[in-house]
Design a protein around this motif. Structure first.
Motif, short mmCIF file in Angstrom:
data_model
loop_
_atom_site.label_atom_id
_atom_site.label_comp_id
_atom_site.label_asym_id
_atom_site.label_seq_id
_atom_site.Cartn_x
_atom_site.Cartn_y
_atom_site.Cartn_z
N TYR A 28 -19.04 -4.08 19.18
CA TYR A 28 -20.46 -4.16 18.90
C TYR A 28 -21.01 -5.54 19.23
CZ TYR A 28 -20.38 0.31 16.48
OH TYR A 28 -20.27 1.64 16.18
N LEU A 29 -20.13 -6.52 19.30
CA LEU A 29 -20.54 -7.86 19.67
C LEU A 29 -20.89 -7.87 21.15
CD1 LEU A 29 -17.69 -9.76 17.82
CD2 LEU A 29 -20.05 -9.51 17.03
N ALA A 30 -22.09 -8.34 21.49
CA ALA A 30 -22.51 -8.34 22.88
C ALA A 30 -21.59 -9.20 23.74
CB ALA A 30 -23.94 -8.83 22.99
N ASP A 31 -21.07 -10.28 23.15
CA ASP A 31 -20.17 -11.19 23.85
C ASP A 31 -19.06 -11.57 22.88
OD1 ASP A 31 -18.88 -13.20 25.23
OD2 ASP A 31 -20.71 -14.22 25.88
N PRO A 32 -18.01 -10.75 22.78
CA PRO A 32 -16.94 -11.02 21.80
C PRO A 32 -16.30 -12.39 21.98
CG PRO A 32 -16.71 -8.80 22.68
CD PRO A 32 -17.77 -9.48 23.50
N LEU A 33 -16.16 -12.84 23.23
CA LEU A 33 -15.51 -14.14 23.45
C LEU A 33 -16.38 -15.28 22.92
CD1 LEU A 33 -13.03 -15.51 24.62
CD2 LEU A 33 -14.20 -15.63 26.82
N LYS A 34 -17.69 -15.18 23.11
CA LYS A 34 -18.59 -16.20 22.59
C LYS A 34 -18.55 -16.21 21.06
CE LYS A 34 -23.13 -17.38 23.79
NZ LYS A 34 -24.53 -16.98 24.03
N SER A 35 -18.52 -15.03 20.44
CA SER A 35 -18.42 -14.96 18.99
C SER A 35 -17.11 -15.56 18.51
CB SER A 35 -18.53 -13.49 18.52
OG SER A 35 -19.79 -12.97 18.81
N PHE A 36 -16.04 -15.34 19.26
CA PHE A 36 -14.74 -15.90 18.91
C PHE A 36 -14.79 -17.43 18.97
CE2 PHE A 36 -10.11 -16.56 20.17
CZ PHE A 36 -9.64 -16.38 18.89
N PHE A 37 -15.38 -17.98 20.03
CA PHE A 37 -15.52 -19.44 20.12
C PHE A 37 -16.30 -19.98 18.91
CE2 PHE A 37 -15.36 -19.31 25.06
CZ PHE A 37 -13.98 -19.21 25.01
N TYR A 38 -17.39 -19.31 18.58
CA TYR A 38 -18.22 -19.72 17.46
C TYR A 38 -17.40 -19.72 16.17
CZ TYR A 38 -22.14 -19.45 14.11
OH TYR A 38 -23.00 -19.67 13.06
N SER A 39 -16.62 -18.66 15.96
CA SER A 39 -15.82 -18.55 14.74
C SER A 39 -14.71 -19.60 14.70
CB SER A 39 -15.20 -17.16 14.64
OG SER A 39 -16.18 -16.15 14.63
N LEU A 40 -14.09 -19.88 15.84
CA LEU A 40 -13.05 -20.91 15.90
C LEU A 40 -13.63 -22.27 15.52
CD1 LEU A 40 -11.14 -19.90 19.15
CD2 LEU A 40 -10.25 -19.80 16.82
N ASP A 41 -14.81 -22.57 16.01
CA ASP A 41 -15.45 -23.84 15.66
C ASP A 41 -15.74 -23.92 14.17
OD1 ASP A 41 -15.37 -24.76 18.26
OD2 ASP A 41 -17.43 -24.15 18.73
N ARG A 42 -16.24 -22.83 13.58
CA ARG A 42 -16.56 -22.86 12.15
C ARG A 42 -15.29 -23.04 11.30
NH1 ARG A 42 -20.30 -22.65 14.89
NH2 ARG A 42 -19.72 -24.84 14.77
N VAL A 43 -14.22 -22.35 11.68
CA VAL A 43 -12.96 -22.50 10.95
C VAL A 43 -12.44 -23.93 11.10
CG1 VAL A 43 -10.51 -21.86 11.02
CG2 VAL A 43 -12.27 -20.09 10.92
N ASP B 12 -28.32 -14.75 13.28
CA ASP B 12 -29.12 -13.53 13.43
C ASP B 12 -28.43 -12.52 14.35
OD1 ASP B 12 -31.07 -14.47 11.77
OD2 ASP B 12 -32.38 -15.18 13.37
N ASP B 13 -27.83 -13.02 15.45
CA ASP B 13 -27.10 -12.13 16.35
C ASP B 13 -25.97 -11.42 15.59
OD1 ASP B 13 -28.62 -12.81 18.53
OD2 ASP B 13 -27.27 -14.42 19.17
N LEU B 14 -25.21 -12.19 14.83
CA LEU B 14 -24.07 -11.62 14.12
C LEU B 14 -24.52 -10.63 13.07
CD1 LEU B 14 -21.85 -14.82 13.73
CD2 LEU B 14 -21.71 -13.03 15.46
N VAL B 15 -25.60 -10.94 12.37
CA VAL B 15 -26.12 -10.01 11.36
C VAL B 15 -26.53 -8.69 12.01
CG1 VAL B 15 -28.03 -9.60 9.77
CG2 VAL B 15 -26.82 -11.78 9.71
N ALA B 16 -27.18 -8.77 13.16
CA ALA B 16 -27.61 -7.56 13.85
C ALA B 16 -26.40 -6.69 14.22
CB ALA B 16 -28.40 -7.92 15.11
N HIS B 17 -25.35 -7.31 14.69
CA HIS B 17 -24.15 -6.56 15.05
C HIS B 17 -23.51 -5.95 13.81
CE1 HIS B 17 -24.55 -7.76 19.13
NE2 HIS B 17 -24.27 -9.02 18.91
N MET B 18 -23.52 -6.70 12.72
CA MET B 18 -22.93 -6.18 11.49
C MET B 18 -23.72 -4.98 10.95
SD MET B 18 -20.18 -7.75 11.08
CE MET B 18 -20.15 -7.83 12.86
N GLU B 19 -25.02 -5.00 11.16
CA GLU B 19 -25.83 -3.86 10.74
C GLU B 19 -25.46 -2.60 11.53
OE1 GLU B 19 -29.79 -5.31 11.18
OE2 GLU B 19 -29.83 -6.27 9.20
N LEU B 20 -25.17 -2.77 12.82
CA LEU B 20 -24.72 -1.64 13.62
C LEU B 20 -23.38 -1.11 13.11
CD1 LEU B 20 -25.57 -2.83 17.25
CD2 LEU B 20 -26.64 -0.96 16.00
#
Length: 382
Positions: free
Chosen positions: A269-284, A144-152
């Motif tokens: 636009y990401l409130a915490d780019p580093l946290k989003s990066f960690f999340y993406s690294l885990d998914r990959v 949901d956080d990521l979707v909100a940022h993508m909408e912005l």
């Protein structure tokens, strides 16, 4: 004795190599600190070719593209698709010229947008105002956080198509310093006018109009096979990778590189780019059927999951280092932390932005506080 170059820093080689079934690696020259080339991959099929990340804008890049394609018996008119992993110029610069030559479709994430947000996400009301986060200190980045940022991002992308909004946005950026800086840190007039001219009149010369927008989970048929789009925000908010489970090929863009860690900027636009990066690294890292990673810089490599975790460990070590710096220097602004975190040759806006991203991550995790000093600059207390 000088240190050996990392793989991503090596100069572009003219030789074209087949790195996987129907996938050609074509190295294009770039002049960016810390990088010597960008990989444009050509995915060959019966209709011609799709290319991934066609380098920087400019005649030098175009000449290299034509030369590399010629080695494979191709011409620009044979390109039917340009796929852009993210909105940095060394990845989309040749797209406009290719589109003019062949009418190729241009594919990017639906929130592809060049120029960054009009405003920083940190607000303050006075010199002593504390900066408060809106996230639970220990929560994971959610869909949901990521979707909100993508909408912005999507909103800003649509506005950027209107010349009036482009001018207003450029003026707003000129008058708004980076979020960690104070009012006195505005760009010089000469630089501001240059940015205004580029943002309003120059961008159409190299900024492509995306014809096909994709999102996480979409499927593209390239090189006769199905490729799955993975949205991997962090390096940029709109970064995407491509995965072909049939051959195990994974086009990782700048998300995962073989020997250097991607830049994580704090202006996003990401409130915490580093946290989003960690999340993406885990998914990959959880992706199955990955045999070979094809990065945007440097040679192909295996063990994508292991490399993703190594990059994550590097940033966690940086966070520990920042806390140790704070124990030594006490409360300090971003520039002071940056000068302890990076070598002098790297000092500048990019290093400050990455330092800010790490400090903000600590603040949003409840491990730091921040306030504005008398000059309006952010000061962090860890």
């Amino acid at each position: 004795m000088s240190k050996p170059k990392r793989q991503e820093q090596e100069d572009a080689q003219e030789e074209v190599t087949e790195v996987a079934k129907d996938i050609l690696r074509m190295q294009l020259p770039i002049r960016i600190p810390g990088l010597g080339h960008v990989n444009m991959y050509a995915l060959i099929d019966g209709d011609g070719a799709a290319v991934i990340d066609p380098g920087l804008p400019g005649q030098g890049t175009w000449d290299a593209i034509v030369q590399r394609l010629g080695q494979a018996g191709l011409e620009p008119r044979h390109i039917h698709t340009v796929f852009i992993t993210h909105s940095h110029p060394d990845h989309f610069g040749g797209a406009v010229r290719i589109h003019k030559e062949s009418g190729a479709r241009i594919v990017a994430h639906r929130a592809f947008h060049f120029g960054g947000p009009a405003r920083g996400h940190v607000k303050h009301t006075g010199p002593d105002a504390h900066v408060h986060g809106s996230h639970d200190h220990h929560s994971e980045a959610s869909v949901d956080d990521l979707v909100a940022h993508m909408e912005l991002l999507e909103r800003d992308r649509r506005r950027s198509q209107n010349p009036l909004f482009r001018i207003l946005g450029a003026l707003r950026r000129i008058n708004t310093p980076a979020p960690w800086k104070g009012p006195k840190d505005r760009a010089a007039l000469k630089e501001s006018l240059r940015w205004l001219g580029f943002a309003t009149f120059g961008r159409s010369k190299f900024l492509p109009a995306v014809t096909h927008h994709v999102e996480h989970g979409d499927v593209l048929k390239l090189a006769g096979r199905e490729w799955f789009v993975q949205h991997t925000p962090g390096h940029t908010a709109d970064h995407i990778c491509l995965h072909d489970p049939e051959t195990g090929a994974f086009l990782s863009g700048d998300h995962v590189l073989p020997t250097i860690t991607p830049h994580i900027g704090g202006v996003s636009y990401l409130a915490d780019p580093l946290k989003s990066f960690f999340y993406s690294l885990d998914r990959v890292g959880e992706s199955r059927d990955v045999g070979l990673a094809l990065p945007a810089h440097g040679p192909p490599f295996d063990d994508l999951a292991g490399r993703a975790q190594a990059i994550k460990r590097h940033h966690h070590e940086r966070l520990v280092e920042i806390r140790e710096i704070a124990d030594d220097i006490g409360q300090a602004d971003v520039n002071a932390f940056m000068k302890r975190l990076f070598r002098e040759r790297s000092w500048g806006d990019m290093a400050e932005s990455e330092t800010y991203a790490h400090l903000e991550h600590l603040r949003l995790e409840g491990k730091a506080e921040a306030h504005r000093n008398e000059d309006g600059r952010l000061v962090y207390d860890l």
